[in-house]
Design an enzyme around this catalytic site. Structure first.
Site, mmCIF file in Angstrom:
data_model
loop_
_atom_site.group_PDB
_atom_site.id
_atom_site.type_symbol
_atom_site.label_atom_id
_atom_site.label_comp_id
_atom_site.label_asym_id
_atom_site.label_seq_id
_atom_site.Cartn_x
_atom_site.Cartn_y
_atom_site.Cartn_z
ATOM 1 N N LYS A 90 2.125 -1.923 4.951
ATOM 2 C CA LYS A 90 2.488 -1.804 3.507
ATOM 3 C C LYS A 90 1.278 -1.330 2.786
ATOM 4 O O LYS A 90 0.004 -1.961 2.943
ATOM 5 C CB LYS A 90 3.003 -3.188 2.907
ATOM 6 C CG LYS A 90 3.263 -3.251 1.615
ATOM 7 C CD LYS A 90 4.768 -3.126 1.700
ATOM 8 C CE LYS A 90 5.430 -2.634 0.306
ATOM 9 N NZ LYS A 90 5.283 -1.365 -0.083
ATOM 10 N N GLN A 111 -6.548 -2.908 2.125
ATOM 11 C CA GLN A 111 -5.254 -3.466 1.759
ATOM 12 C C GLN A 111 -4.831 -4.561 3.113
ATOM 13 O O GLN A 111 -4.117 -5.156 2.597
ATOM 14 C CB GLN A 111 -4.225 -2.110 2.112
ATOM 15 C CG GLN A 111 -2.708 -2.260 1.672
ATOM 16 C CD GLN A 111 -2.806 -2.063 0.045
ATOM 17 O OE1 GLN A 111 -3.192 -1.089 -0.383
ATOM 18 N NE2 GLN A 111 -1.916 -2.917 -0.534
ATOM 19 N N LYS A 114 -6.143 -7.736 1.250
ATOM 20 C CA LYS A 114 -5.275 -7.740 0.045
ATOM 21 C C LYS A 114 -3.895 -8.256 0.440
ATOM 22 O O LYS A 114 -3.614 -9.278 -0.068
ATOM 23 C CB LYS A 114 -5.183 -6.418 -0.919
ATOM 24 C CG LYS A 114 -4.315 -6.497 -2.009
ATOM 25 C CD LYS A 114 -4.084 -5.238 -2.562
ATOM 26 C CE LYS A 114 -5.269 -4.522 -2.861
ATOM 27 N NZ LYS A 114 -5.093 -3.186 -3.683
ATOM 28 N N LYS A 126 -2.131 2.768 4.330
ATOM 29 C CA LYS A 126 -2.160 3.390 3.150
ATOM 30 C C LYS A 126 -1.946 5.165 3.324
ATOM 31 O O LYS A 126 -2.080 5.431 4.592
ATOM 32 C CB LYS A 126 -3.485 3.410 2.553
ATOM 33 C CG LYS A 126 -3.701 3.745 1.082
ATOM 34 C CD LYS A 126 -3.392 2.880 0.026
ATOM 35 C CE LYS A 126 -3.542 3.386 -1.284
ATOM 36 N NZ LYS A 126 -3.171 2.215 -2.363
ATOM 37 N N GLY A 165 3.872 3.325 -4.332
ATOM 38 C CA GLY A 165 2.999 4.157 -5.284
ATOM 39 C C GLY A 165 1.593 3.785 -5.318
ATOM 40 O O GLY A 165 1.080 2.926 -4.851
ATOM 41 N N ASP A 166 0.846 4.733 -5.790
ATOM 42 C CA ASP A 166 -0.469 4.609 -6.265
ATOM 43 C C ASP A 166 -0.804 5.689 -7.329
ATOM 44 O O ASP A 166 -0.175 6.364 -8.022
ATOM 45 C CB ASP A 166 -1.445 4.950 -4.767
ATOM 46 C CG ASP A 166 -2.963 4.347 -5.125
ATOM 47 O OD1 ASP A 166 -3.059 3.245 -5.176
ATOM 48 O OD2 ASP A 166 -3.699 5.237 -5.093
ATOM 49 N N THR A 209 0.966 -5.043 -11.377
ATOM 50 C CA THR A 209 -0.420 -5.043 -11.120
ATOM 51 C C THR A 209 -1.178 -5.307 -12.292
ATOM 52 O O THR A 209 -2.007 -6.081 -12.157
ATOM 53 C CB THR A 209 -0.747 -3.357 -10.410
ATOM 54 O OG1 THR A 209 0.008 -3.216 -9.336
ATOM 55 C CG2 THR A 209 -2.200 -3.707 -10.016
ATOM 56 N N ASN A 240 -0.750 3.300 -14.756
ATOM 57 C CA ASN A 240 0.080 2.263 -14.574
ATOM 58 C C ASN A 240 -0.486 1.067 -14.682
ATOM 59 O O ASN A 240 -0.043 -0.059 -15.432
ATOM 60 C CB ASN A 240 0.924 2.429 -13.243
ATOM 61 C CG ASN A 240 1.685 1.049 -12.940
ATOM 62 O OD1 ASN A 240 1.235 0.332 -12.278
ATOM 63 N ND2 ASN A 240 2.876 1.109 -13.555
ATOM 64 N N SER A 376 5.719 -5.807 -4.612
ATOM 65 C CA SER A 376 6.428 -4.679 -3.670
ATOM 66 C C SER A 376 7.060 -5.567 -2.468
ATOM 67 O O SER A 376 8.159 -5.348 -1.968
ATOM 68 C CB SER A 376 5.339 -3.832 -3.030
ATOM 69 O OG SER A 376 5.342 -2.688 -3.912
#
Ligand code: NDP
Length: 444
Positions: A90, A111, A114, A126, A165-166, A209, A240, A376
């Protein structure tokens, strides 16, 4: 040489010209030193660290698409499936001209920890492309997203790898990618998160976020005898994460006086007007000069400068390595007492050390911005259940997750004799769960 140093040298040698990846690995391994040394024999025998720093799979592919003039363009596509010990891969998809394999690997590595910290069953990954969405027409964006997904669809799925998204990938891009996935694979499943509300998205994912960053910051301040209300906050970025961090900070009674983008920054002593910022950035997709032009109290400056503004709390929300040692010195000199990272690795290692040595409360991105991926994962749960939760339900789960993350890393730092070192706390708490799962699953 110690096991940690050996593995770090191996990473540098085997992954040349990937400085951001080296930096992320170094930061994590340094703070794990005490845990690794306590279990060195078993970890060495199982090559646990070598496996941790080596992605399970790295996909590199060509993304050809046709621009509005009929010219064929070619970009590089990436998906790094880093670690699936605790769940399906993810992590987001970054679309920015600076994207290369080293950047995707640094983000994928971060990630892992996290996602572990969220307490939810998600592994680390990623992806992205060196495609630049700026200045492209809607048709060009769609052409790129469809071509990107035409290749990526072979490697992802609701139970294997769920991108999101990023930077550069918002609701529009996720929509085009989801449409193409469904068309090629013929299944309607939660293969991407950050989807629109009409086709399986979660309420509060857009805000998650930024809101999560403030929930964690509020808790960190509270546990250190301080209150976010009434404080002056500087924020970088105006995407964002920055927009919703700004909104939640103001809801909690703080005053946000700066935002920035890649060309300049705005100082607004009366407090950023979030509605105007959203109009400029989300609707018009314009530069911050338009914000300043429409707001008499705002001053626009070219280049970089957010960290020179006097503040109590600083929230870097743009990109990696945007806050360096000079910036850290300016923040300390101006009385800033807390920094929490909304972006991924926005603070250089020297700056982080300087802030920590000078008593600034510092929370790393892998904890402070985990609200996005946590929500997410809540979107994945809703898709599996074929249900939609209310905004309040998702928001209250998000708040609980962020408060828990802070206490997990605070406890881990205390347990290993590093009270108040939230970088070490986050890395240790994230690592232990992944290491345990990797050990239990044998040599894979
Ligand atoms: P957006 O694309 O929405 O916004 C990015 C912002 O940062 C824009 O204001 C952009 O300015 C600025 N920016 C980007 N690159 C640079 C650069 N090289 N120099 C200066 N400014 C730059 O991205 P997000 O808000 O989604 O992401 C911001 C950060 O947060 C990233 O590090 C991302 O990985 C991280 N993050 C995002 C999550 C999410 O849910 N969105 C979750 C967790 C982390 P401009 O418009 O001029 O390019």
């Amino acid at each position: 040489m110690s096991y940690v140093d050996e593995v770090y040298s191996m990473v540098v040698e085997k992954n040349p010209a990937q400085p951001e990846f080296h930096q992320a690995v170094k930061e994590v391994l340094e703070s794990l030193r005490v845990v690794i040394e306590a279990n060195e024999e078993a970890y060495r025998r199982d090559a646990l660290l070598e496996r941790l720093v080596t992605p399970e799979r790295q996909l590199l592919f060509r993304v050809p698409w046709v621009d509005d003039k009929g010219q064929v363009q070619v970009n590089n596509g990436y998906r790094v499936q880093f670690n699936s010990a605790i769940g399906p891969y993810k992590g987001g998809l970054r679309l920015h001209p600076s994207v290369n394999l080293g950047i995707i690997k640094f983000l994928g590595f971060e990630q892992i920890f996290k996602n572990s910290l969220t307490g939810l069953p998600i592994g680390g990954g990623k992806g992205g492309s060196d495609f630049d969405p700026k200045g492209k027409s809607d048709r060009e964006i769609m052409a790129f997203c469809q071509s990107f997904m035409t290749e990526l669809n072979k490697y992802i799925g609701a139970d294997t790898d769920v991108p999101a998204g990023d930077i550069g990938t918002g609701a529009r891009e996720i929509g085009y990618m989801f449409g193409q996935y469904k068309r090629i694979r013929g299944v309607y499943e939660g293969v991407l998160t950050g989807k629109g509300l009409s086709y399986g998205g979660s309420l509060a994912r857009t805000e998650a976020t930024g809101y999560g960053l403030l929930y964690l910051t509020e808790e960190m301040l509270k546990c250190n005898g301080k209150d976010i209300a009434g404080k002056t906050v500087v924020i970088s970025g105006s995407g964002n994460v920055a927009i919703y961090a700004c909104q939640k900070a103001q809801q909690l009674g703080a005053k946000v006086v700066t935002v920035s983008d890649s060309t300049g920054w705005v100082y607004d002593p009366e407090g950023i007007d979030v509605a105007l910022l959203k109009e400029v950035k989300e609707v018009k997709r314009a530069r911050l000069t338009e914000y300043a032009a429409a707001r008499p109290s705002a001053q626009y400056h070219d280049g970089k400068g957010v960290w020179t503004v006097k503040c109590d709390v600083a929230l870097p929300c743009a990109t990696q390595n945007e806050l360096d040692l000079e910036d850290a010195k300016a923040l300390v000199a101006n009385g800033c007492f807390a920094v929490a990272e909304g972006a991924n690795m926005p603070t250089t290692m020297e700056a982080t050390e300087y802030l920590q040595k000078n008593g600034v409360l510092f929370c790393p991105g892998k904890a402070a911005n985990a609200g996005g991926v946590a929500t997410s994962a809540l979107e994945m749960s809703q898709n599996s259940e074929r249900l939609s939760w209310t905004f309040e339900e998702v928001d209250s789960k998000l708040k609980n997750i962020m408060v828990n993350i802070f206490h997990n890393l605070d406890d881990a730092a205390k347990k290993y004799g590093m009270e108040g070192n939230y970088v070490a706390g986050a890395n240790i708490a994230g690592f232990l769960k992944v290491a345990d799962a990797m050990t239990a699953q044998g040599i894979v």
